[in-house]
Design an enzyme around this catalytic site. Structure first.
Site, PDB file in Angstrom:
ATOM      1  N   SER A   1      38.925  19.389  36.708  1.00 27.50           N
ATOM      2  CA  SER A   1      39.464  18.063  36.451  1.00 27.50           C
ATOM      3  C   SER A   1      40.860  17.936  37.056  1.00 27.50           C
ATOM      4  O   SER A   1      41.014  18.039  38.275  1.00 27.50           O
ATOM      5  CB  SER A   1      39.444  17.785  34.937  1.00 27.50           C
ATOM      6  OG  SER A   1      39.666  16.428  34.662  1.00 27.50           O
TER       7      SER A   1
ATOM      8  N   ASP B   1      28.884  13.083  33.277  1.00 26.47           N
ATOM      9  CA  ASP B   1      30.327  13.122  33.034  1.00 26.47           C
ATOM     10  C   ASP B   1      30.837  11.689  32.833  1.00 26.47           C
ATOM     11  O   ASP B   1      30.708  10.841  33.721  1.00 26.47           O
ATOM     12  CB  ASP B   1      31.017  13.771  34.239  1.00 26.47           C
ATOM     13  CG  ASP B   1      32.479  14.084  34.005  1.00 26.47           C
ATOM     14  OD1 ASP B   1      33.166  13.284  33.352  1.00 26.47           O
ATOM     15  OD2 ASP B   1      32.934  15.125  34.515  1.00 26.47           O
TER      16      ASP B   1
ATOM     17  N   HIS C   1      31.610  16.757  31.100  1.00 26.46           N
ATOM     18  CA  HIS C   1      32.921  17.200  31.599  1.00 26.46           C
ATOM     19  C   HIS C   1      33.442  18.441  30.880  1.00 26.46           C
ATOM     20  O   HIS C   1      34.542  18.891  31.148  1.00 26.46           O
ATOM     21  CB  HIS C   1      33.922  16.049  31.410  1.00 26.46           C
ATOM     22  CG  HIS C   1      35.160  16.141  32.246  1.00 26.46           C
ATOM     23  ND1 HIS C   1      35.155  16.022  33.619  1.00 26.46           N
ATOM     24  CD2 HIS C   1      36.467  16.327  31.908  1.00 26.46           C
ATOM     25  CE1 HIS C   1      36.382  16.132  34.084  1.00 26.46           C
ATOM     26  NE2 HIS C   1      37.204  16.324  33.070  1.00 26.46           N
TER      27      HIS C   1
END
Length: 290
Positions: free
Chosen positions: A149, A225, A258
């Site tokens: 991320s 996600d 995620h």
């Protein structure tokens, strides 16, 4: 350098360390997994893992499931914290989780009040490698870098700014273009000010457009996600790599989100990707010149 904890793990040792940082002006913590080969006295390759928003050095260490494969491959894993912390370090005035503490974005801030402490770029690129090289059995001639991320953004941009330093770069659900997503616009706008030209050095797609190159990139992205379309935008990275001729392996993983459950599911593939390229780097340096 102070060792806060150590634990045997897959024949190696998992440590958490703390030191005073000249860059951030604070105490900083990082985690380091030493494989069995390092404990036996060998200097081993280093793979850096940069974590995402709200994380510390602990998230990767306890959730990613990386130590077993790293022990097999002889990789030293280093997981830094994601921001400076401590008394006097400013946080988001609104208390939001996507800026300030835990959200350093791997930049050197230029705007007050952030500029004094938020120097994560220099910390990761210069200070911490020097400390790791001096304190641990790390072969800094053989390095790889990966991240998740916000940390995926960090890994990509750091590798692109330092061609030749890293044998491999990979990312899990990275923020591919902070110039074009709400998280990035908020963070870069506060840390660097309104001049968007100054942001380009912290955007992987912009760096590629401006001529930066790496040999290849591995990215895994979950299709479930919740941040995929609004914040991460891997299509932008794919388009930039396609135009630049950079081989990109972009794997869209059906049904994954995620979280670290996703990261743990593909971590072994990433470590083997790094190990293969680190081995080729070592072979190339040991080959006699004609």
């Amino acid at each position: 350098m102070e060792t806060l904890s150590r634990a045997r793990c897959f024949g190696g040792e998992q440590r958490v360390l703390r030191h005073r940082s000249a860059e951030t002006g604070t105490e900083m913590r990082f985690a380091a997994f030493l494989p069995p080969q390092a404990l036996a006295g060998d200097r081993v390759p280093v793979v850096w893992f940069l974590a995402g928003l709200t994380c510390t050095e602990e998230n990767f260490t306890v959730k990613a499931g990386a130590q077993r494969v790293a022990a097999e491959l002889g990789l030293l894993l280093v997981a830094p914290d994601t921001s400076p912390r401590g008394e006097g370090v400013p946080d988001d005035p609104q208390g939001a989780w996507d800026f300030g503490l835990g959200a350093g974005f791997y930049v050197d801030a230029t705007q007050d009040p952030w500029a004094k402490h938020y120097r994560m770029r220099s910390y990761i690129e210069r200070e911490l490698p020097a400390l790791v090289g001096a304190a641990l059995p790390a072969d800094l001639a053989r390095q790889g870098i990966m991240g998740h991320s916000m940390g995926g953004h960090g890994a990509l941009t750091i590798a692109l700014r330092h061609p030749g330093r890293y044998a491999a770069v990979s990312a899990f659900a990275p923020i591919c273009s902070p110039l074009r997503c709400p998280w990035g616009e908020k963070a870069l706008g506060h840390y660097l000010g309104p001049d968007r030209a100054a942001w380009r050095q912290y955007d992987a797609t912009a760096l590629i457009e401006d001529g930066a190159r790496v040999p290849d990139i591995l990215v895994d992205q979950g299709t479930a996600d919740g941040f995929l379309d609004t914040q991460l935008k891997p299509r932008l990275l794919a388009e930039a790599c396609g135009r630049a001729g950079i081989p990109l392996t972009l794997r869209m993983q059906d049904g994954y989100d995620h979280s670290y459950f996703f990261i743990a599911s593909v971590m072994e593939d990433h470590l083997r990707w790094h190990a293969a390229r680190l081995e080729r780097m070592a072979e190339g340096r040991s080959r006699p010149r004609a």
